[in-house]
Write a protein that holds these residues in place. Structure first.
Motif, PDB file in Angstrom:
ATOM      1  N   GLY A   1       0.812  -1.270  -0.033  1.00 38.25           N
ATOM      2  CA  GLY A   1       0.246   0.043  -0.019  1.00 38.25           C
ATOM      3  C   GLY A   1       0.814   1.234  -0.040  1.00 38.25           C
ATOM      4  N   ASN A   2       0.546   2.263  -0.971  1.00 31.37           N
ATOM      5  CA  ASN A   2       1.262   3.364  -1.191  1.00 31.37           C
ATOM      6  C   ASN A   2       2.584   3.322  -1.501  1.00 31.37           C
ATOM      7  OD1 ASN A   2      -0.826   4.982  -0.537  1.00 31.37           O
ATOM      8  ND2 ASN A   2      -0.491   5.083   1.681  1.00 31.37           N
ATOM      9  N   THR A   3       2.985   2.095  -2.077  1.00 32.05           N
ATOM     10  CA  THR A   3       4.364   1.842  -2.462  1.00 32.05           C
ATOM     11  C   THR A   3       3.974   1.150  -3.978  1.00 32.05           C
ATOM     12  OG1 THR A   3       5.273   1.506  -0.567  1.00 32.05           O
ATOM     13  CG2 THR A   3       6.392   0.641  -2.559  1.00 32.05           C
TER      14      THR A   3
ATOM     15  N   TYR B   1      -2.219   2.027  -4.805  1.00 32.30           N
ATOM     16  CA  TYR B   1      -2.541   3.483  -3.996  1.00 32.30           C
ATOM     17  C   TYR B   1      -3.916   3.290  -3.835  1.00 32.30           C
ATOM     18  CZ  TYR B   1       2.166   4.843  -4.801  1.00 32.30           C
ATOM     19  OH  TYR B   1       3.506   4.977  -4.608  1.00 32.30           O
TER      20      TYR B   1
ATOM     21  N   PHE C   1      -4.111  13.275   1.522  1.00 33.37           N
ATOM     22  CA  PHE C   1      -2.664  13.530   1.641  1.00 33.37           C
ATOM     23  C   PHE C   1      -2.146  13.965   2.884  1.00 33.37           C
ATOM     24  CE2 PHE C   1      -2.938  13.507  -3.204  1.00 33.37           C
ATOM     25  CZ  PHE C   1      -3.291  12.368  -3.168  1.00 33.37           C
TER      26      PHE C   1
ATOM     27  N   GLU D   1      -2.230  11.902   5.808  1.00 30.80           N
ATOM     28  CA  GLU D   1      -1.329  10.841   5.516  1.00 30.80           C
ATOM     29  C   GLU D   1      -0.047  11.513   6.247  1.00 30.80           C
ATOM     30  OE1 GLU D   1       1.070   8.283   2.090  1.00 30.80           O
ATOM     31  OE2 GLU D   1      -0.900   9.103   1.729  1.00 30.80           O
TER      32      GLU D   1
ATOM     33  N   TRP E   1      -8.061  -0.366  -2.981  1.00 37.24           N
ATOM     34  CA  TRP E   1      -6.290   0.037  -3.227  1.00 37.24           C
ATOM     35  C   TRP E   1      -6.090  -0.821  -4.759  1.00 37.24           C
ATOM     36  CZ3 TRP E   1      -2.932   1.949   0.381  1.00 37.24           C
ATOM     37  CH2 TRP E   1      -3.811   2.354   1.834  1.00 37.24           C
TER      38      TRP E   1
ATOM     39  N   ASP F   1       6.898   2.985   2.156  1.00 38.81           N
ATOM     40  CA  ASP F   1       6.487   4.369   2.272  1.00 38.81           C
ATOM     41  C   ASP F   1       6.429   5.193   3.669  1.00 38.81           C
ATOM     42  OD1 ASP F   1       3.202   4.891   2.950  1.00 38.81           O
ATOM     43  OD2 ASP F   1       4.033   2.925   2.562  1.00 38.81           O
ATOM     44  N   THR F   2       6.621   4.095   4.594  1.00 36.03           N
ATOM     45  CA  THR F   2       6.389   4.715   6.019  1.00 36.03           C
ATOM     46  C   THR F   2       7.811   4.668   6.956  1.00 36.03           C
ATOM     47  OG1 THR F   2       4.084   3.904   5.981  1.00 36.03           O
ATOM     48  CG2 THR F   2       4.964   4.401   8.216  1.00 36.03           C
TER      49      THR F   2
ATOM     50  N   ASP G   1       8.560   8.580  -0.767  1.00 34.39           N
ATOM     51  CA  ASP G   1       7.755   9.453   0.042  1.00 34.39           C
ATOM     52  C   ASP G   1       7.205  10.582  -1.176  1.00 34.39           C
ATOM     53  OD1 ASP G   1       6.559  11.278   1.554  1.00 34.39           O
ATOM     54  OD2 ASP G   1       8.509  12.315   2.139  1.00 34.39           O
ATOM     55  N   ARG G   2       5.862  10.082  -1.650  1.00 27.81           N
ATOM     56  CA  ARG G   2       5.114  10.818  -2.731  1.00 27.81           C
ATOM     57  C   ARG G   2       4.293  11.927  -2.155  1.00 27.81           C
ATOM     58  NH1 ARG G   2       4.866   8.750  -7.846  1.00 27.81           N
ATOM     59  NH2 ARG G   2       2.810   9.813  -8.118  1.00 27.81           N
TER      60      ARG G   2
END
Length: 233
Positions: A13-15, A18, A41, A44, A108, A190-191, A210-211
């Protein structure tokens, strides 16, 4: 490229995939709380900051809980309802409502166009590719729905493994399955606390994606798109 690098593991997720946050924003707007994707965002970014503050001290002590995602999502959803101006009596209901939307794994489903060709390139270069995701037991099926599962040699879902990142156990399980050493492996997520902290505890090299600009001063290698990973391999 590092000569001893044999395996690359990714968060999901988020890598790799999304959430369609525009749909959640539209739903909130219909309920009278005008929301945009940027509100999500911003939430987030806030949730990740709170998670760092809570989790990094535990990581530095070398002792982390076996489940952590509940903390992040609580802070994320709290930041979201505050940002859209929901009155306090509505907070709990809205947090549950939006949280239910995120818990639908099929939400997702957004795959950025550069992702499949980049994964194909890594496979062609001979890397072992895997996924290590804090999820609900259905990540492999979801990656199959979006036509990404076939790129990976193995997919490790925390609900099935029984422990979440950043606990080093889930990384050890993945390394054992891959037949590689931690020093031969890169992990992309991403975390900061969950993914980079977990990689650190397990001895893997970490690269942060990190978008949304959640980590303006992070110390580890950082990218904003997957193809940028190549310069860190």
């Amino acid at each position: 490229m590092t000569s001893n690098l044999k395996a690359i593991f990714f968060d999901a997720g988020n890598t790799l995939i999304y959430p369609r946050v525009e749909e959640l924003a539209e739903d909130l707007t219909k309920q009278g709380y005008g929301a945009t994707a940027e509100d999500f965002f911003a939430a987030e970014r806030a949730g990740k900051q709170k998670l760092d503050e809570w989790l990094w001290p535990q990581i530095r002590q070398g002792s982390v809980p076996r489940t952590i995602d509940h903390y992040y999502w609580f802070e994320y959803l709290k930041a979201l309802v505050l940002r859209v101006g929901a009155p306090e009596p509505e907070h709990e209901r809205l947090m549950r409502h939006v949280g239910k939307g995120f818990s639908d794994i099929t939400l997702w489903s957004r795959v950025l166009p550069e992702t499949p060709p980049f994964l194909a390139k890594l496979r062609a270069q001979g890397f072992y590719l895997g996924v290590i995701s804090n999820s609900i037991g259905t990540m492999e099926q979801q990656l199959g729905r979006v036509n990404l599962a076939h790129f990976f040699d193995a997919i490790f879902d925390s609900a099935l493994v029984g422990v979440e990142k950043p606990h080093p156990e889930i990384f050890r399980v993945a390394l054992e399955r891959a037949g590689v050493k931690a020093g031969e492996t890169v992990f992309v997520g991403d975390t900061n606390a969950t993914d980079m902290g977990g990689a650190h505890l397990a001895g893997l090299r970490g690269v942060l994606i990190d978008r949304v600009g959640a980590y303006p001063s992070v110390q580890c290698p950082c990218i904003t798109s997957l193809p940028d990973l190549e310069k860190h391999l």
